[in-house]
Scaffold this active site. Structure first.
Site, PDB file in Angstrom:
ATOM      1  N   GLY A   1       4.718  -2.836  10.658  1.00  0.00           N
ATOM      2  CA  GLY A   1       3.782  -3.111   9.572  1.00  0.00           C
ATOM      3  C   GLY A   1       4.561  -3.484   8.332  1.00  0.00           C
ATOM      4  O   GLY A   1       5.102  -2.619   7.646  1.00  0.00           O
TER       5      GLY A   1
ATOM      6  N   HIS B   1       3.384   6.691   7.810  1.00  0.00           N
ATOM      7  CA  HIS B   1       2.620   6.545   6.566  1.00  0.00           C
ATOM      8  C   HIS B   1       1.132   6.755   6.836  1.00  0.00           C
ATOM      9  O   HIS B   1       0.670   6.603   7.956  1.00  0.00           O
ATOM     10  CB  HIS B   1       2.839   5.150   5.960  1.00  0.00           C
ATOM     11  CG  HIS B   1       2.365   5.051   4.535  1.00  0.00           C
ATOM     12  ND1 HIS B   1       1.574   4.020   4.076  1.00  0.00           N
ATOM     13  CD2 HIS B   1       2.561   5.876   3.469  1.00  0.00           C
ATOM     14  CE1 HIS B   1       1.329   4.199   2.783  1.00  0.00           C
ATOM     15  NE2 HIS B   1       1.904   5.317   2.391  1.00  0.00           N
ATOM     16  N   ASP B   2       0.400   7.103   5.785  1.00  0.00           N
ATOM     17  CA  ASP B   2      -1.054   7.302   5.848  1.00  0.00           C
ATOM     18  C   ASP B   2      -1.448   8.502   6.699  1.00  0.00           C
ATOM     19  O   ASP B   2      -2.455   8.472   7.416  1.00  0.00           O
ATOM     20  CB  ASP B   2      -1.763   6.026   6.339  1.00  0.00           C
ATOM     21  CG  ASP B   2      -1.409   4.825   5.479  1.00  0.00           C
ATOM     22  OD1 ASP B   2      -1.638   4.886   4.256  1.00  0.00           O
ATOM     23  OD2 ASP B   2      -0.855   3.847   6.009  1.00  0.00           O
TER      24      ASP B   2
ATOM     25  N   ASP C   1       5.923  -7.164  12.725  1.00  0.00           N
ATOM     26  CA  ASP C   1       4.546  -7.386  12.267  1.00  0.00           C
ATOM     27  C   ASP C   1       4.043  -8.682  12.902  1.00  0.00           C
ATOM     28  O   ASP C   1       4.799  -9.653  12.986  1.00  0.00           O
ATOM     29  CB  ASP C   1       4.502  -7.501  10.726  1.00  0.00           C
ATOM     30  CG  ASP C   1       3.105  -7.276  10.147  1.00  0.00           C
ATOM     31  OD1 ASP C   1       2.129  -7.835  10.694  1.00  0.00           O
ATOM     32  OD2 ASP C   1       2.996  -6.569   9.139  1.00  0.00           O
TER      33      ASP C   1
ATOM     34  N   HIS D   1      -4.365   1.130  11.568  1.00  0.00           N
ATOM     35  CA  HIS D   1      -4.809   2.524  11.606  1.00  0.00           C
ATOM     36  C   HIS D   1      -5.791   2.806  12.737  1.00  0.00           C
ATOM     37  O   HIS D   1      -6.248   3.933  12.883  1.00  0.00           O
ATOM     38  CB  HIS D   1      -5.445   2.913  10.270  1.00  0.00           C
ATOM     39  CG  HIS D   1      -4.466   2.885   9.141  1.00  0.00           C
ATOM     40  ND1 HIS D   1      -4.850   2.891   7.819  1.00  0.00           N
ATOM     41  CD2 HIS D   1      -3.114   2.835   9.137  1.00  0.00           C
ATOM     42  CE1 HIS D   1      -3.769   2.847   7.045  1.00  0.00           C
ATOM     43  NE2 HIS D   1      -2.705   2.812   7.824  1.00  0.00           N
TER      44      HIS D   1
ATOM     45  N   ASP E   1       3.822   2.119  10.078  1.00  0.00           N
ATOM     46  CA  ASP E   1       2.889   1.827   8.991  1.00  0.00           C
ATOM     47  C   ASP E   1       2.063   0.600   9.371  1.00  0.00           C
ATOM     48  O   ASP E   1       1.834  -0.300   8.562  1.00  0.00           O
ATOM     49  CB  ASP E   1       3.667   1.598   7.689  1.00  0.00           C
ATOM     50  CG  ASP E   1       2.757   1.528   6.473  1.00  0.00           C
ATOM     51  OD1 ASP E   1       1.623   2.055   6.532  1.00  0.00           O
ATOM     52  OD2 ASP E   1       3.195   0.951   5.456  1.00  0.00           O
TER      53      ASP E   1
ATOM     54  N   SER F   1       7.426  -2.325   1.763  1.00  0.00           N
ATOM     55  CA  SER F   1       8.226  -1.299   2.451  1.00  0.00           C
ATOM     56  C   SER F   1       9.533  -1.885   2.976  1.00  0.00           C
ATOM     57  O   SER F   1      10.564  -1.200   2.996  1.00  0.00           O
ATOM     58  CB  SER F   1       7.431  -0.665   3.588  1.00  0.00           C
ATOM     59  OG  SER F   1       6.983  -1.650   4.499  1.00  0.00           O
TER      60      SER F   1
ATOM     61  N   PHE G   1       0.818  -1.211   0.000  1.00  0.00           N
ATOM     62  CA  PHE G   1       0.000   0.000   0.000  1.00  0.00           C
ATOM     63  C   PHE G   1       0.854   1.265   0.000  1.00  0.00           C
ATOM     64  O   PHE G   1       0.461   2.302   0.489  1.00  0.00           O
ATOM     65  CB  PHE G   1      -0.928  -0.003   1.218  1.00  0.00           C
ATOM     66  CG  PHE G   1      -1.813  -1.211   1.258  1.00  0.00           C
ATOM     67  CD1 PHE G   1      -2.978  -1.252   0.490  1.00  0.00           C
ATOM     68  CD2 PHE G   1      -1.471  -2.314   2.010  1.00  0.00           C
ATOM     69  CE1 PHE G   1      -3.793  -2.378   0.509  1.00  0.00           C
ATOM     70  CE2 PHE G   1      -2.285  -3.444   2.035  1.00  0.00           C
ATOM     71  CZ  PHE G   1      -3.440  -3.474   1.281  1.00  0.00           C
TER      72      PHE G   1
ATOM     73  N   GLY H   1      -2.416  -9.634   9.744  1.00  0.00           N
ATOM     74  CA  GLY H   1      -3.205  -8.664   8.986  1.00  0.00           C
ATOM     75  C   GLY H   1      -3.867  -7.642   9.891  1.00  0.00           C
ATOM     76  O   GLY H   1      -4.250  -7.963  11.016  1.00  0.00           O
TER      77      GLY H   1
HETATM   78 MG    MG Z   1       0.355   2.373   5.053  1.00  0.00          MG
END
Ligand code: MG
Length: 209
Positions: free
Chosen positions: A36, A159-160, A61, A134, A131, A42, A8, A65
């Protein structure tokens, strides 16, 4: 290989990560951590910046998911469900990517909950890339767990980060805004790319360029 790995992160954002990782390796403040990893996109962009150096990237991680990757959610990928556990498992494909890219010497997987790993982490870090999930508690857990582990002048990448709520979820933006307000970080706006934001731990007067 980073470019062809599913994920992503825009390619332009990925190349910023490569650049930052290379700088972090040269500055030698400490190892790198990404939170992540998913299928390794990444991971490989970061690894591209440290390959050939002695710097190591710890890739954190749980590989189960994030919320939006679970069955019934928009980013669910059925082929990632492990038939034994009936849970998401992105670790196998992550290992394929890292192995095929030939960066196993520089990349170490840590499989588990990011904030729990952070709790036991002591080595000062040269770069942290947030990352992960969220959700509010997850994003804040990542920030509060890992930001204090950065060495002075080291880099926090998030990120994001979407300043406008219509573009995406709030927590990554909130931790970014909090980091700036705290005075512990200042932003290197020249490195901002897509939804990637780059913060330096320290005082802006130390920016030597
Ligand atoms: Mg991201």
């Amino acid at each position: 290989m980073a470019r062809s790995t599913t994920g992503f992160l825009d390619e332009a954002e990925g190349l910023v990560l490569t650049n930052l990782a290379e700088r972090a390796a040269q500055a030698n403040f400490g190892p790198l951590v990404e939170i992540g990893a998913y299928l390794g996109r990444s991971t490989l962009f970061l690894a591209g910046g440290i390959a050939g150096s002695d710097t190591v990237l710890f890739s954190v991680d749980h590989h189960r998911g994030s919320e939006e990757m679970q069955p019934g959610w928009p980013h669910h990928e059925p082929s990632l469900v492990d038939p034994v556990t009936n849970k998401m498992d992105s670790l196998t494909r992550w290992r394929h990517a890292v192995g095929l890219a030939g960066v196993e010497h520089n990349v170490i997987a840590i499989v588990g909950e990011s904030s729990l790993i952070a709790k036991y982490w002591q080595t000062p870090l040269g770069l942290v890339f947030i990352d992960g999930g969220h959700g509010k508690s997850i994003a804040w857990g990542d920030y509060l767990g890992w930001a204090p582990k950065l060495a002075q002048n080291a880099v926090l990448v998030i990120h994001d980060v979407f300043p406008s709520p219509s573009d995406g979820g709030r927590p990554p933006y909130e931790i970014y805004a909090h980091a700036l307000r705290s005075g512990v970080f200042y932003e290197d706006e020249s490195m901002a790319c897509g939804s990637l934001r780059v913060l330096i731990k320290g005082n802006a007067s130390q920016l030597d360029r």
